[in-house]
Design an enzyme around this catalytic site. Structure first.
Site, PDB file in Angstrom:
ATOM      1  N   ASP A  54     -49.229 -14.840  14.394  1.00 39.38           N
ATOM      2  CA  ASP A  54     -47.910 -15.363  14.029  1.00 39.38           C
ATOM      3  C   ASP A  54     -47.977 -16.281  12.805  1.00 39.38           C
ATOM      4  O   ASP A  54     -47.238 -16.093  11.833  1.00 39.38           O
ATOM      5  CB  ASP A  54     -47.264 -16.119  15.204  1.00 39.38           C
ATOM      6  CG  ASP A  54     -47.251 -15.284  16.468  1.00 39.38           C
ATOM      7  OD1 ASP A  54     -47.420 -14.059  16.354  1.00 39.38           O
ATOM      8  OD2 ASP A  54     -47.087 -15.859  17.553  1.00 39.38           O
ATOM      9  N   CYS A  66     -24.600   0.283  32.452  1.00 37.88           N
ATOM     10  CA  CYS A  66     -24.672  -0.109  33.859  1.00 37.88           C
ATOM     11  C   CYS A  66     -23.615  -1.170  34.181  1.00 37.88           C
ATOM     12  O   CYS A  66     -22.426  -0.910  34.107  1.00 37.88           O
ATOM     13  CB  CYS A  66     -26.086  -0.565  34.212  1.00 37.88           C
ATOM     14  SG  CYS A  66     -26.331  -0.708  35.996  1.00 37.88           S
ATOM     15  N   TYR A  67     -24.033  -2.395  34.488  1.00 35.28           N
ATOM     16  CA  TYR A  67     -23.056  -3.455  34.771  1.00 35.28           C
ATOM     17  C   TYR A  67     -22.068  -3.582  33.616  1.00 35.28           C
ATOM     18  O   TYR A  67     -20.867  -3.782  33.816  1.00 35.28           O
ATOM     19  CB  TYR A  67     -23.795  -4.780  34.996  1.00 35.28           C
ATOM     20  CG  TYR A  67     -22.878  -5.951  35.298  1.00 35.28           C
ATOM     21  CD1 TYR A  67     -22.458  -6.204  36.599  1.00 35.28           C
ATOM     22  CD2 TYR A  67     -22.429  -6.791  34.287  1.00 35.28           C
ATOM     23  CE1 TYR A  67     -21.606  -7.269  36.880  1.00 35.28           C
ATOM     24  CE2 TYR A  67     -21.580  -7.848  34.554  1.00 35.28           C
ATOM     25  CZ  TYR A  67     -21.177  -8.088  35.850  1.00 35.28           C
ATOM     26  OH  TYR A  67     -20.332  -9.132  36.126  1.00 35.28           O
ATOM     27  N   GLY A  78     -26.807  -5.808  34.481  1.00 33.78           N
ATOM     28  CA  GLY A  78     -26.918  -7.127  35.106  1.00 33.78           C
ATOM     29  C   GLY A  78     -27.083  -6.946  36.599  1.00 33.78           C
ATOM     30  O   GLY A  78     -26.746  -5.887  37.121  1.00 33.78           O
ATOM     31  N   LYS A 136     -43.041  -9.558  18.720  1.00 34.49           N
ATOM     32  CA  LYS A 136     -44.456  -9.554  18.339  1.00 34.49           C
ATOM     33  C   LYS A 136     -44.891  -8.248  17.639  1.00 34.49           C
ATOM     34  O   LYS A 136     -45.591  -8.290  16.632  1.00 34.49           O
ATOM     35  CB  LYS A 136     -45.295  -9.752  19.607  1.00 34.49           C
ATOM     36  CG  LYS A 136     -46.754 -10.011  19.360  1.00 34.49           C
ATOM     37  CD  LYS A 136     -46.974 -11.488  19.272  1.00 34.49           C
ATOM     38  CE  LYS A 136     -48.399 -11.903  19.203  1.00 34.49           C
ATOM     39  NZ  LYS A 136     -48.462 -13.387  19.201  1.00 34.49           N
ATOM     40  N   HIS A 183     -29.422   3.811  32.636  1.00 35.34           N
ATOM     41  CA  HIS A 183     -30.098   2.967  31.644  1.00 35.34           C
ATOM     42  C   HIS A 183     -30.720   3.827  30.543  1.00 35.34           C
ATOM     43  O   HIS A 183     -31.800   4.373  30.731  1.00 35.34           O
ATOM     44  CB  HIS A 183     -31.186   2.137  32.332  1.00 35.34           C
ATOM     45  CG  HIS A 183     -30.617   1.041  33.182  1.00 35.34           C
ATOM     46  ND1 HIS A 183     -30.247  -0.167  32.661  1.00 35.34           N
ATOM     47  CD2 HIS A 183     -30.321   1.000  34.496  1.00 35.34           C
ATOM     48  CE1 HIS A 183     -29.753  -0.937  33.617  1.00 35.34           C
ATOM     49  NE2 HIS A 183     -29.786  -0.244  34.743  1.00 35.34           N
ATOM     50  N   GLU A 208     -32.083   2.771  27.924  1.00 35.10           N
ATOM     51  CA  GLU A 208     -33.153   2.041  27.229  1.00 35.10           C
ATOM     52  C   GLU A 208     -34.526   2.212  27.877  1.00 35.10           C
ATOM     53  O   GLU A 208     -35.532   1.878  27.267  1.00 35.10           O
ATOM     54  CB  GLU A 208     -32.793   0.543  27.137  1.00 35.10           C
ATOM     55  CG  GLU A 208     -32.864  -0.251  28.444  1.00 35.10           C
ATOM     56  CD  GLU A 208     -31.600  -0.145  29.304  1.00 35.10           C
ATOM     57  OE1 GLU A 208     -30.835   0.829  29.114  1.00 35.10           O
ATOM     58  OE2 GLU A 208     -31.400  -1.011  30.166  1.00 35.10           O
TER      59      GLU A 208
END
Ligand code: XMP
Length: 511
Positions: A228, A82-83, A55, A367, A170, A172
């Site tokens: 979609d 992190c945060y 964050g 998606k 991080h 990710e």
């Protein structure tokens, strides 16, 4: 929520979605929740693990996002990133200091000790991506420090008994090359999960849910030609077969060959009952004389609804409406700020007062996951990999009045742009590539003749999510091929320009 799912608590970083996606890439279902969720609400979801995202705030700032501390009593393993790691330290007896010195970008991490998150196979020294200002000086009570960097003595900590894990970096992002393994160790070893969330399990689960919802009822689905609604329809058809009827409103503003392709794919190939409404004449009549972009969108949107309503007259017993709503449309993020730049009257999006129960089998999917489901269901590449296309169609790519002739001209030029991008093998790298027909003419010379024709503007952008975009650096020879083909093959066009505007300040579409 599905059993065996992981909750990603969003503390306002742009990283929560990315974390959720990485968890899914590890074949574990994930769901994003806001940080103001209560411990009771979390317990009701019965998650197998919880991840606190990063964050932008400092835990010391007044009003910094926090979490109901009841979450720590649920006995669910937690990974703080992190945060999120700083919050764990602050809430659980550790300490976070304002060192006055942040750490941003690539940093060398040293794995200190035997660790669940880093496992036995990871290198003891590895690059990680950092972006923080405060520093954890003391980890939570009971946790041991497992990794450090020159500026952060506790860049990793864990308390396996209590199921609490933290990393200051991080995992990710791609700049942390071993990050995915760190996440997987948390999921598989820390939470005891297995990689069982796969495309076929998604389809099976959804088929069951759709059958349970619809029972013996009748459902209808508006097809737009887009991925979609196509995947939603194919999935619902797999579940309830002939209880589904699709309605395809051909506005005359589709791209070249698109209407036929929808009919071919759904009616002939998938065997779905399809009502094909050829409404081009009505749209061209309605658009006569309209030049204002907002008025045009509104006219197309309203007429679409009217045509759809006419088409479903024979289907009065249909109580269910299938929609291809995706996860990014439903995530409640604490930071989502949907500034309205253009009215996206979503053609294909129907008004709220229609008396239907919604069937939205793609609500939990991103998606790229929808594309994989589509491929698994046997939809052709042209539909699965179709680029986003605005609901009002070529109506927003013709500046000024929309006429049949202009649509025909634009369809031809647009087909050339897409063919050449495909032939160059760039189709999947480019978010959208298309042609725009502006309302101007210029002088040129072809053969010995003076011409006074329209230009075509080629627009090709790269993007992650259409919120921001950059103009694609297309090779010159590709641009040249498009230009000469458009001028030679499309009557009335005597000039081609390439749009080199990013978003912002431009938008992707021209209207
Ligand atoms: P802009 O032009 O706002 O477009 O940068 C962002 C993305 O949205 C698509 N777009 C639309 N999609 N109805 C839609 O369903 C619309 O009215 C509409 N207008 C733009 C556009 O193609 C791009 O992907």
């Amino acid at each position: 929520m599905e059993t065996g799912a992981v909750l990603v608590v969003d503390f306002g970083a742009q990283y929560a979605q990315l974390i959720a996606r990485r968890v899914r890439e590890a074949h574990v279902f994930s769901e994003i929740v806001r940080h103001d969720i209560t411990a009771a609400e979390i317990a009701a979801k019965n998650p197998a693990g919880i991840i606190f995202s990063g964050g932008p705030a400092s835990v010391h700032v007044e009003g910094a996002p926090s979490i109901d501390t009841g979450v720590y009593d649920l006995g669910v393993p937690i990974l703080g990133i992190c945060y999120g790691a700083q919050l764990l330290a602050r809430d659980l007896g550790g300490e976070v200091a304002q060192s006055g010195r942040g750490e941003y970008g690539r940093t060398e991490l040293t794995v200190e000790s035997d660790s669940l998150l880093f496992g036995a196979t990871q290198p003891r020294m590895q690059p990680v991506w950092m972006s923080h200002f405060d520093t954890i000086t003391i980890p939570p009570t009971g946790a041991v420090v497992t990794a450090s960097t020159p500026d952060t003595p506790s860049a990793g900590f864990e308390d396996r008994t209590a199921g609490r894990y933290g990393v200051q970096f991080h995992p990710e992002v791609v700049h942390t090359p071993h990050g995915q393994e760190v996440l997987e160790h948390f999921l598989y070893d820390g939470c005891g999960l297995s990689p069982s969330w796969t495309m076929s399990s998604i389809i099976e689960t959804q088929v069951e849910l759709i059958r349970a919802q619809v029972g013996t009822g009748r459902a209808i689905c508006g097809l737009s030609g887009g991925v979609d609604s196509a995947v939603a329809a194919a999935l619902v058809h797999k579940a309830i077969g002939s209880q589904l009827t699709c309605v395809f409103v051909d506005t005359g503003l589709m791209r070249q060959g698109e209407g036929e392709q929808v009919v071919e794919t759904f009616q002939r190939h998938q065997g779905i009952e399809l009502i094909h409404v050829r409404a081009g004449d009505r749209f061209f009549d309605r658009l006569e004389g309209i030049t204002d972009p907002e008025e045009k969108r509104k006219a197309i949107g309203e007429l679409f609804i009217r045509v759809f309503e006419d088409a479903k007259v024979g289907l009065d017993d249909a109580r269910f409406l299938v929609q291809g709503t995706l996860y990014p449309d439903v995530i409640e993020s604490g930071t989502k700020d949907a500034a309205k730049i253009k009215s996206h009257h979503n053609v294909g999006g129907l008004p709220d007062d229609m008396d239907f129960e919604l069937v939205e089998p793609l609500r939990a999917l991103f998606k790229d996951e929808v594309r994989k489901v589509g491929a698994e269901l046997g939809l052709p590449d042209e539909i699965v990999w179709r680029q986003p296309f605005p609901g009002p169609g070529l109506g927003v790519r013709i500046i000024g009045e929309v006429t049949r002739d202009k649509v025909a001209m634009l369809q031809h030029a647009d087909a050339i742009v897409r063919e050449e991008v495909k032939a160059a093998g760039l189709e999947r790298e480019i978010w959208q590539a298309f042609a725009v027909l502006p309302d101007i003419r210029s002088v040129g010379v072809m053969g010995d003749e003076r011409t006074y024709g329209h230009p075509i503007i080629i627009r090709a952008v790269t993007s992650e999510d259409a919120m921001t975009a950059d103009w694609a650096r297309l090779p010159y020879d590709l641009l040249e091929r498009m230009s000469s083909r458009i001028i030679n093959e499309v009557a009335g066009i005597n000039r081609v320009a390439y749009d080199i505007t990013s978003k912002p300040p431009g938008t992707i579409e021209w209207e």
